[in-house]
Design an enzyme around this catalytic site. Sequence first.
Site, short mmCIF file in Angstrom:
data_model
loop_
_atom_site.label_atom_id
_atom_site.label_comp_id
_atom_site.label_asym_id
_atom_site.label_seq_id
_atom_site.Cartn_x
_atom_site.Cartn_y
_atom_site.Cartn_z
N SER A 91 35.96 -2.71 50.89
CA SER A 91 34.77 -3.70 51.29
C SER A 91 34.35 -5.14 50.76
O SER A 91 34.11 -5.52 51.61
CB SER A 91 33.12 -2.85 50.67
OG SER A 91 32.93 -2.82 49.27
N ASP B 299 24.12 -7.43 47.10
CA ASP B 299 23.01 -5.55 47.38
C ASP B 299 24.17 -5.45 46.30
O ASP B 299 24.40 -5.67 45.15
CB ASP B 299 24.25 -4.67 48.63
CG ASP B 299 25.56 -5.00 48.53
OD1 ASP B 299 26.09 -5.30 47.55
OD2 ASP B 299 26.17 -4.16 49.32
N HIS C 69 27.68 -5.53 45.12
CA HIS C 69 28.56 -6.84 46.18
C HIS C 69 28.13 -7.84 45.44
O HIS C 69 27.47 -8.34 45.63
CB HIS C 69 28.89 -6.62 47.91
CG HIS C 69 29.16 -5.59 48.63
ND1 HIS C 69 28.85 -3.93 48.90
CD2 HIS C 69 30.63 -5.02 48.07
CE1 HIS C 69 29.94 -3.12 48.58
NE2 HIS C 69 30.83 -3.77 48.46
#
Length: 359
Positions: A34, A322, A325
């Site tokens: 991610s 978030d 991240h």
Amino acid sequence: MASVAALLLALFFSISASGNAQPKVPAIYVFGDSTADVGNNNYLPGNNAKANFPHYGIDFPHSRPTGRFSNGFNGIDFLAGHMGFRRSPPPYLSLTNKTSHGILKGLRGVNFASAGSGILDSTGTTISMTKQIKYFATIRSRIAARLNTERTNDVLSKSIFLISSGSNDLSAFFRQNNAPNNTQKEQFYNTLIYNYKNHIEALYDLGARKFGIIDVAPIGCCPSSRVLHPLGDCIAVLNDLAVGANDAVKVMLSNLHATLKGMKYSLGSSHAVVSNIIADPGAAGYKEVQSACCGGGKLNAVSGCMPNATYCDNRKEYLFWDDGHPTQGASKKVGLAIYHGSLQYASPINFKQLVEDDG
Ligand SMILES: *[C@@H]1O[C@H](CO)[C@@H](O)[C@H](O)[C@H]1NC(C)=O
Ligand SMILES: *[C@@H]1O[C@H](CO)[C@@H](O)[C@H](O)[C@H]1NC(C)=O
Ligand SMILES: *[C@@H]1O[C@H](CO)[C@@H](O)[C@H](O)[C@H]1NC(C)=O
């Protein structure tokens, strides 16, 4: 008429956004999780590991959620920017094989990264690293069909292969064993490195020569980790695992460099950049390095950055977008340090030297 005007407007913005920058390498190929995904997971069934809904992308052009786990661009976009590209190359699964369009795009690079994946194929349920490399092999054969083998090898040897992975393997290991002893840690590092080495050798066999590897950040200090601690402190075991894995990757790359003819690499340290920000937030211009900007509950890390979540206005003052991240601003800092930075941030050379090395 309206559509012509829209087209011209789109063209204008794409030209102005890219400026006069000339790509410094033929192409960028991106692998990982991610921290690098720019939308491959949007094409997977189900809701697992996706970021293609608001408030993701709120600071992206047109406030568009793209699948990036960021309020805007991610670290790969900034690295691509330093290499003269507008942003990361497109996600592999957005390219169709029907026309030459996808092939042409593939010539400038492709992003294969998939949120949730790891170095180990057993990590996550999205696109494993092995599968990402298989997808690259598909692209490679399409390029070879167009250019011939010799020219393909030449172009690939000058292209940059970015890999950003490992956090999810460490998290999965920690979930199974939150107090590993040294023997267990060593066994885990050995498995991880054995697989990482195989992936890099597979890419080398497919023509990759220049590797830009990004290490694992201090993931014990992510909001999703801190929320496990009663006082909101960093989770030391996770941070230790990150340091241990990063050290092992460093040794592995040095050994590979000694054995694979023509292999070049830079190991970029998101770990160093993020650690420095956490050690002295004010010096780096941050006010909040513990809570996520977007989310709910304690540290905004209990419920995710869902469409109904709240988010902060002062995103430039937050380290985390978030619960797992960085914000666009923090990613920009990481990209800059890895590209231009000193040995603390990238070794044995930085990404700029990797790009410019034509020996
Ligand atoms: C694209 O090519 C791959 C492998 O060659 C194939 O599996 C897939 O079905 C193709 N996709 C489309 C949309 O044609
Ligand atoms: C580490 O833990 C494993 C599993 O509990 C145990 O079998 C092993 O003896 C331990 N090793 C050391 C050196 O403590
Ligand atoms: C947001 O939506 C999720 C389900 O999508 C729900 O579980 C959660 O309670 C909602 N949160 C708020 C703050 O309304």
